[in-house]
Structures are given as C-alpha cells and as structure tokens.
Design a protein around this motif. Sequence first.
Motif, short mmCIF file in Angstrom:
data_model
loop_
_atom_site.label_atom_id
_atom_site.label_comp_id
_atom_site.label_asym_id
_atom_site.label_seq_id
_atom_site.Cartn_x
_atom_site.Cartn_y
_atom_site.Cartn_z
N HIS A 8 0.84 -1.21 0.00
CA HIS A 8 0.00 0.00 0.00
C HIS A 8 0.87 1.25 0.00
CE1 HIS A 8 -3.61 2.39 1.17
NE2 HIS A 8 -2.70 3.14 1.76
N THR A 9 1.91 1.26 0.82
CA THR A 9 2.79 2.43 0.91
C THR A 9 3.65 2.55 -0.34
OG1 THR A 9 2.84 2.16 3.32
CG2 THR A 9 4.51 3.58 2.35
N LEU A 10 4.09 1.42 -0.90
CA LEU A 10 4.83 1.47 -2.17
C LEU A 10 3.98 2.10 -3.27
CD1 LEU A 10 6.64 -2.00 -2.31
CD2 LEU A 10 7.73 0.25 -2.26
N VAL A 11 2.69 1.77 -3.29
CA VAL A 11 1.78 2.35 -4.29
C VAL A 11 1.76 3.87 -4.15
CG1 VAL A 11 -0.65 2.59 -4.93
CG2 VAL A 11 0.34 0.32 -4.64
N ALA A 12 1.63 4.36 -2.93
CA ALA A 12 1.59 5.81 -2.72
C ALA A 12 2.91 6.47 -3.11
CB ALA A 12 1.27 6.10 -1.25
N ASP A 13 4.03 5.84 -2.73
CA ASP A 13 5.35 6.41 -3.03
C ASP A 13 5.60 6.42 -4.54
OD1 ASP A 13 7.96 7.41 -2.48
OD2 ASP A 13 8.76 5.39 -2.70
N LEU A 14 5.38 5.27 -5.18
CA LEU A 14 5.64 5.18 -6.62
C LEU A 14 4.64 5.99 -7.42
CD1 LEU A 14 6.58 1.41 -6.98
CD2 LEU A 14 8.12 3.38 -6.96
N GLY A 15 3.40 6.05 -6.95
CA GLY A 15 2.40 6.85 -7.65
C GLY A 15 2.81 8.31 -7.73
N ALA A 16 3.36 8.83 -6.63
CA ALA A 16 3.81 10.23 -6.61
C ALA A 16 5.02 10.44 -7.51
CB ALA A 16 4.13 10.64 -5.18
N ARG A 17 5.89 9.44 -7.61
CA ARG A 17 7.11 9.59 -8.40
C ARG A 17 6.88 9.33 -9.89
NH1 ARG A 17 11.83 9.14 -5.01
NH2 ARG A 17 11.37 8.36 -2.91
N LEU A 18 5.96 8.40 -10.22
CA LEU A 18 5.82 7.94 -11.60
C LEU A 18 4.65 8.57 -12.35
CD1 LEU A 18 6.35 4.09 -11.10
CD2 LEU A 18 8.04 5.76 -11.87
N GLY A 19 3.64 9.00 -11.62
CA GLY A 19 2.41 9.46 -12.26
C GLY A 19 2.64 10.53 -13.32
N GLY A 20 2.18 10.27 -14.55
CA GLY A 20 2.30 11.23 -15.64
C GLY A 20 3.65 11.26 -16.31
N ARG A 21 4.58 10.45 -15.82
CA ARG A 21 5.93 10.45 -16.39
C ARG A 21 6.01 9.52 -17.60
NH1 ARG A 21 9.83 11.73 -12.68
NH2 ARG A 21 11.22 11.81 -14.50
N THR A 22 7.03 9.75 -18.43
CA THR A 22 7.25 8.91 -19.60
C THR A 22 8.27 7.83 -19.29
OG1 THR A 22 6.77 10.73 -21.11
CG2 THR A 22 8.00 8.87 -22.01
N LEU A 23 7.91 6.60 -19.58
CA LEU A 23 8.79 5.47 -19.34
C LEU A 23 9.67 5.27 -20.58
CD1 LEU A 23 7.76 2.11 -17.75
CD2 LEU A 23 9.08 2.12 -19.85
N GLU A 24 10.97 5.35 -20.37
CA GLU A 24 11.88 5.15 -21.50
C GLU A 24 11.99 3.68 -21.87
OE1 GLU A 24 16.61 5.34 -21.87
OE2 GLU A 24 15.71 7.34 -21.72
N ARG A 25 12.15 2.84 -20.84
CA ARG A 25 12.23 1.40 -21.11
C ARG A 25 12.03 0.63 -19.80
NH1 ARG A 25 17.67 2.91 -20.62
NH2 ARG A 25 18.93 1.44 -19.37
N PHE A 26 11.70 -0.64 -19.97
CA PHE A 26 11.59 -1.56 -18.83
C PHE A 26 12.41 -2.79 -19.19
CE2 PHE A 26 9.40 -4.88 -16.32
CZ PHE A 26 9.50 -4.31 -15.07
N ASP A 27 13.51 -2.98 -18.47
CA ASP A 27 14.43 -4.08 -18.76
C ASP A 27 14.22 -5.22 -17.76
OD1 ASP A 27 15.58 -2.47 -20.73
OD2 ASP A 27 17.03 -1.62 -19.31
N VAL A 28 13.99 -6.41 -18.25
CA VAL A 28 13.92 -7.59 -17.39
C VAL A 28 15.25 -8.31 -17.48
CG1 VAL A 28 12.76 -9.77 -16.93
CG2 VAL A 28 11.43 -7.79 -17.69
#
Length: 286
Positions: A8-28
């Motif tokens: 739940h807290t990770l969702v709040a933290d990441l939501g504030a950091r990531l929301g509306g941002r552009t993702l360049e890539r996701f590497d697995v």
Amino acid sequence: MPELPEVHTLVADLGARLGGRTLERFDVVSFAALKTFDPPVTALACGTVVDVQRHGKFLDIQVDDLHVIIHLARAGWIRWRADAPAPAGKRGRTALAARLVLDDGSGFDITEAGTKKSLAVYVVRDPLDVPGIVRLGPDPLSPDFTVDVFRGILARAGRSQIKGVLRNQSLIAGIGNAYSDEILHTARMSPFTPASMDADRAAMLFEVMQATLAGAIDRADGLAASELKKEKKSGMQVHGRTGEPCPVCGDTVRQVIYSDTTFQYCPTCQTGGKPLADRVLSRLLK
C-alpha cells in the motif's frame, strides 16, 4: 515478504514519483522473473505512467493501456534511483531482476535476495490476465469487507487453522506470515485455533485485523521504499522476535518451524502458557 501495508505504501510512493511520467524502457534482467511474453516488454517503451494500484500483495503500474504487475514474493524489493542506472549486476546475494527507467534516467530497480527465486513480473493488458490476481479473495480494508463477510469466510473454513486462513490469499488478500502473527497475538488467539468460531470472537478478530493493518499503514505513511523494511520490523511485537520478551506480558516469544515457514507467538498471551509443538525441536529431542 512485503504484505498489504508495505505494498500500500509502495503504491503511494511510486504513484507520486511515476504518475504522468514517460517510461523510457523496462528491462527484465532475470529471465525467470518474467512470466508473460505477449505483449512484449518493449511495448512499454515511451509510454506514459497512468496509475499505480495494488491488488492484494501485487503491485500494478499502468503504462498507457498496459499493466506491469509485480509480485515481490519472499525476498524481492524495489529500490528507487534518482540518477541514471549503473550497469546491471549482482551484489552479494541480492540480484537485479528488472529495471524501470524514466526519460530523465531516474526510476527503480526490482531486486531479489537469496538463492530461491520466486519474484514474478507480468506485462498484461488486463490485471485479470494474471492468475494470482484472479484467485484473490476480498481485500480486508475494502469498504465491502464487513464483519459478516469475515464471519462467512471463517464458517466456510471450518476446522482449518486460523493462521492458515488469514494467510490464504484466495480467502483474504494481502495478509502474510508477519501480520497474521501480529493479528493473532493482539487477539490473544492461538495460531492453531479452528477458523469456525462464535460470532463475538469472530467480530473481535475482525476488529483486531483491521486495526493492525490500518496501524501499520499509518506508521508507514509518507515513508520512502528504502525505509519500509525497517519500519515494518520495528512495529512487530512477536513476529521475527524469537527469544525476546513479549512486550505485553514479558514471557519469551517462541517459534514454530514447519516446511519452509517460521511463525512466532507468545505462550502466555495466546496458548494458555503451553508451548506449541515445533517439528524441528521435536526432532532434536528424539
């Protein structure tokens, strides 16, 4: 293992950091971690992060019309990076499983410690494409999760041990080994108590469950991901505290080990002063 309050807290933290941002890539980086192949991970490139949500212990990052679903399992974690990432690699027993990079170079790493790898990453069009999410029971902090719903779950579980019922994600989503220990300690209930119980006792356990989870969320409110593990550990009364005095009565906290799981309890508070049978100890005493 991150449980409902931490996710739940990770969702709040990441939501504030990531929301509306552009993702360049996701590497697995870890081939074993990726559980899907269609749509491909490359389809996330240049997408916009629309939302961050939680389904039980699953983290859901929506990028345009796609979803990155992450289950951190027992030893996974998320580490935020403010700067461009260093080359992927491994430090000690902690390995990089996946990496999200935003257009300014910031982002986060998904890591997993230990040798037993069970962390899972899915890229899907709908969260319900993930089997584990489809099987989830109701969320214990949802407004729809009433005491009557809880009583029904316990009644259907019958003679099953209450510890296992609280941890069963298909019955109640989000509670794991740690918070089930804490809930049962506060409720002064043995982990081996049958789930089917009278209405008053079920109502008491319901209130304790909700208060324990809500209290953990309140304590973690506003914390960054890097601080959550320490906060979780500091808030525990019995879980992970084998051999220490119970903060309520002073008795020694004991543990039971079975299969690959260990749980803790206080004999005075929960079992009338009687130690529970521990398979490891029993073998040693033979």
